[in-house]
Scaffold this motif. Structure first.
Motif, short mmCIF file in Angstrom:
data_model
loop_
_atom_site.label_atom_id
_atom_site.label_comp_id
_atom_site.label_asym_id
_atom_site.label_seq_id
_atom_site.Cartn_x
_atom_site.Cartn_y
_atom_site.Cartn_z
N SER A 39 19.78 30.93 32.18
CA SER A 39 20.17 30.05 33.10
C SER A 39 21.47 30.73 33.63
O SER A 39 22.17 31.85 33.71
N TYR A 67 17.15 29.10 36.82
CA TYR A 67 16.66 29.39 36.09
C TYR A 67 15.63 30.44 36.35
O TYR A 67 15.02 30.51 37.77
N THR A 123 22.34 25.04 38.71
CA THR A 123 21.61 25.58 38.35
C THR A 123 20.22 26.03 38.68
O THR A 123 19.55 25.46 38.85
N ALA A 181 24.02 29.35 36.40
CA ALA A 181 25.23 28.36 36.73
C ALA A 181 26.08 29.10 38.27
O ALA A 181 26.41 30.08 38.59
#
Length: 122
Positions: free
Chosen positions: A21, A80, A78, A23
């Motif tokens: 991830s 991924y 976010t 952020a």
């Protein structure tokens, strides 16, 4: 200013999966590019994948095509990186980075996260 924080790295056996991830906070715009890079010990940093923050056609390195997938959750701010069928050669520190243009060159990316370690055991 864009602030990026990676998470999700770890130790996994060959053939396994991990989801990284990234952020995102700060001044991120729909046209900005979010990219993933990696750097293994003793090797140069290399491009992994990238896509526009607004979506579109992602770009992947040949070494990860068909195994890695980049996606985003705008509501969660976010990005991924889903990594499947992991190989020992995928072992590296993985970084997310932000650019104003689509590029596989690290020099085009202005903001970088601190990185997250991915280790794939054989």
């Amino acid at each position: 200013q864009v602030h990026l924080v990676e998470s999700g790295g770890g130790l996994v056996q060959a053939g396994g999966s991990l989801r990284l991830s990234c952020a995102v906070s700060g001044r991120i715009f729909s046209g900005n590019i979010l990219g993933w890079f990696r750097q293994a010990p003793g090797k140069e940093r290399e491009f992994v994948a990238a896509n526009s923050w607004s979506g579109g056609s992602p770009s992947y390195a040949d070494s990860v095509k068909g195994r890695f997938s980049i996606s985003r959750d705008n509501a969660e701010n976010t990005m991924y990186l889903q990594m499947n069928s992991l190989k020992p050669e995928d072992t590296a520190v993985y970084y997310c980075a932000s650019s104003s243009l689509m590029s596989t060159a690290g020099g085009a990316y202005v903001y970088w996260g601190q990185g997250t370690q991915v280790t794939v055991s054989s």
